[in-house]
Design a protein around this motif. Sequence first.
Motif, short mmCIF file in Angstrom:
data_model
loop_
_atom_site.label_atom_id
_atom_site.label_comp_id
_atom_site.label_asym_id
_atom_site.label_seq_id
_atom_site.Cartn_x
_atom_site.Cartn_y
_atom_site.Cartn_z
N PRO A 1 0.83 -1.21 0.00
CA PRO A 1 0.00 0.00 0.00
C PRO A 1 0.86 1.26 0.00
N GLU A 2 1.82 1.31 -0.92
CA GLU A 2 2.75 2.42 -1.08
C GLU A 2 2.84 2.76 -2.56
N PRO A 3 3.18 4.02 -2.88
CA PRO A 3 3.32 4.37 -4.30
C PRO A 3 4.49 3.63 -4.93
N ALA A 4 4.37 3.32 -6.20
CA ALA A 4 5.40 2.56 -6.89
C ALA A 4 6.76 3.22 -6.82
N PHE A 5 6.79 4.57 -6.86
CA PHE A 5 8.08 5.25 -6.84
C PHE A 5 8.79 5.11 -5.50
N ASP A 6 8.09 4.61 -4.49
CA ASP A 6 8.68 4.43 -3.16
C ASP A 6 8.49 3.01 -2.66
N ASP A 7 8.38 2.04 -3.57
CA ASP A 7 8.07 0.66 -3.21
C ASP A 7 9.13 -0.28 -3.75
N PRO A 8 10.04 -0.78 -2.90
CA PRO A 8 11.08 -1.69 -3.38
C PRO A 8 10.53 -2.96 -4.02
N ALA A 9 9.38 -3.45 -3.55
CA ALA A 9 8.80 -4.66 -4.14
C ALA A 9 8.39 -4.42 -5.58
N PHE A 10 7.84 -3.26 -5.87
CA PHE A 10 7.45 -2.92 -7.24
C PHE A 10 8.69 -2.86 -8.13
N VAL A 11 9.74 -2.20 -7.66
CA VAL A 11 10.97 -2.08 -8.44
C VAL A 11 11.60 -3.44 -8.67
N HIS A 12 11.60 -4.30 -7.64
CA HIS A 12 12.15 -5.65 -7.80
C HIS A 12 11.38 -6.43 -8.87
N ALA A 13 10.06 -6.40 -8.79
CA ALA A 13 9.27 -7.15 -9.76
C ALA A 13 9.49 -6.60 -11.16
N ALA A 14 9.59 -5.29 -11.27
CA ALA A 14 9.77 -4.68 -12.59
C ALA A 14 11.13 -5.02 -13.19
N LYS A 15 12.17 -5.06 -12.36
CA LYS A 15 13.52 -5.27 -12.87
C LYS A 15 13.88 -6.74 -13.05
N ASP A 16 13.42 -7.59 -12.16
CA ASP A 16 13.98 -8.94 -12.07
C ASP A 16 13.04 -10.06 -12.48
N CYS A 17 11.73 -9.83 -12.47
CA CYS A 17 10.80 -10.94 -12.66
C CYS A 17 10.47 -11.15 -14.13
N GLU A 18 10.40 -12.41 -14.52
CA GLU A 18 10.06 -12.79 -15.88
C GLU A 18 8.75 -13.57 -15.88
N SER A 19 7.95 -13.34 -16.91
CA SER A 19 6.69 -14.06 -17.06
C SER A 19 6.22 -13.88 -18.49
N GLU A 20 5.31 -14.73 -18.93
CA GLU A 20 4.68 -14.51 -20.22
C GLU A 20 3.50 -13.57 -20.11
N THR A 21 3.03 -13.32 -18.89
CA THR A 21 1.88 -12.45 -18.68
C THR A 21 2.08 -11.63 -17.41
N PHE A 22 1.78 -10.35 -17.49
CA PHE A 22 1.87 -9.45 -16.34
C PHE A 22 0.58 -8.66 -16.19
N VAL A 23 0.23 -8.34 -14.93
CA VAL A 23 -0.81 -7.36 -14.61
C VAL A 23 -0.21 -6.43 -13.56
N ALA A 24 -0.28 -5.13 -13.80
CA ALA A 24 0.23 -4.16 -12.83
C ALA A 24 -0.80 -3.07 -12.60
N HIS A 25 -0.66 -2.36 -11.47
CA HIS A 25 -1.68 -1.40 -11.06
C HIS A 25 -1.05 -0.38 -10.13
N VAL A 26 -1.42 0.88 -10.31
CA VAL A 26 -1.12 1.92 -9.31
C VAL A 26 -2.45 2.51 -8.88
#
Length: 276
Positions: free
Chosen positions: A55-80
């Motif tokens: 429940p934090e903004p993406a610009f201040d959320d390490p989990a969001f940055v980790h998922a964006a940089k490191d995670c691979e998938s054939e399908t993604f859903v993201a939300h702010v």
Amino acid sequence: MCRLFGLNSGQTRVKATFWLLDAPDSLEAQSHRNVDGSGVGYFATDGAPVIDKEPEPAFDDPAFVHAAKDCESETFVAHVRLASTGGRSLANTHPFTMEGAIMAHNGGFGELGALEDRLGDYLALVHGDTDSERYFALITKETDARGGDVAAGITAAATWIAANLPVAALNLVLATPGELWALRYPDQHALHVLERPADGGLAVRSTTSSYHCDDLDGAASVLVASERLDGEAGWRMLDPGELVHVRADLGVESVIAVPEPPRRLIPIGPGPNIDT
């Protein structure tokens, strides 16, 4: 208002770093206007859904940055998120997962008690306070009742809500491994689709910088987003009531699934909601 993102690359596992962090209007950039939560949903190699959200903004959320940089998938859903129904908490943060699927919603509707009555035993799938999670539970119920046909489930759920509850918007992105669905309904919030061929990656240039997305080399994909994330040609606004299904072979099917306007429309005020 909240912002949605969906990516399907068929059977090729990719990263979504560019659109989540680096694009001119990335989800991280949009989070400065949508500060009540952020999350990324994707699928592990065994097909299990994985949700990284806070429940934090993406610009201040390490989990969001980790998922964006490191995670691979054939399908993604993201939300702010910009909260409307339900407070700022982990349980109310998108995306949600139910029965192996992942969903996020942009919009809102009222009279949740009537929807809870409609859900019956499926209310047990709901853990937070949002209309969005209850919408997902109704989709799940209607999909199960139709033998697993997700498009039919989305259509039935949105049609029932539109006929029975006051509605501002039911925009959604829903994913299973290798498949993606998106609905724009009615016409008060934007939702765009972009079909990208496997043409050697993506290069974006501005007057001050340039960026080449190596992760896209050789990988076709289809994107869905509330806002056009970059300057690529080909972004198309979905029509009101349009449901798009991106198959595992990246074929795109489209139908006006909910043709009638909501019986009781909740008008939204002016702002960057239509075509930004």
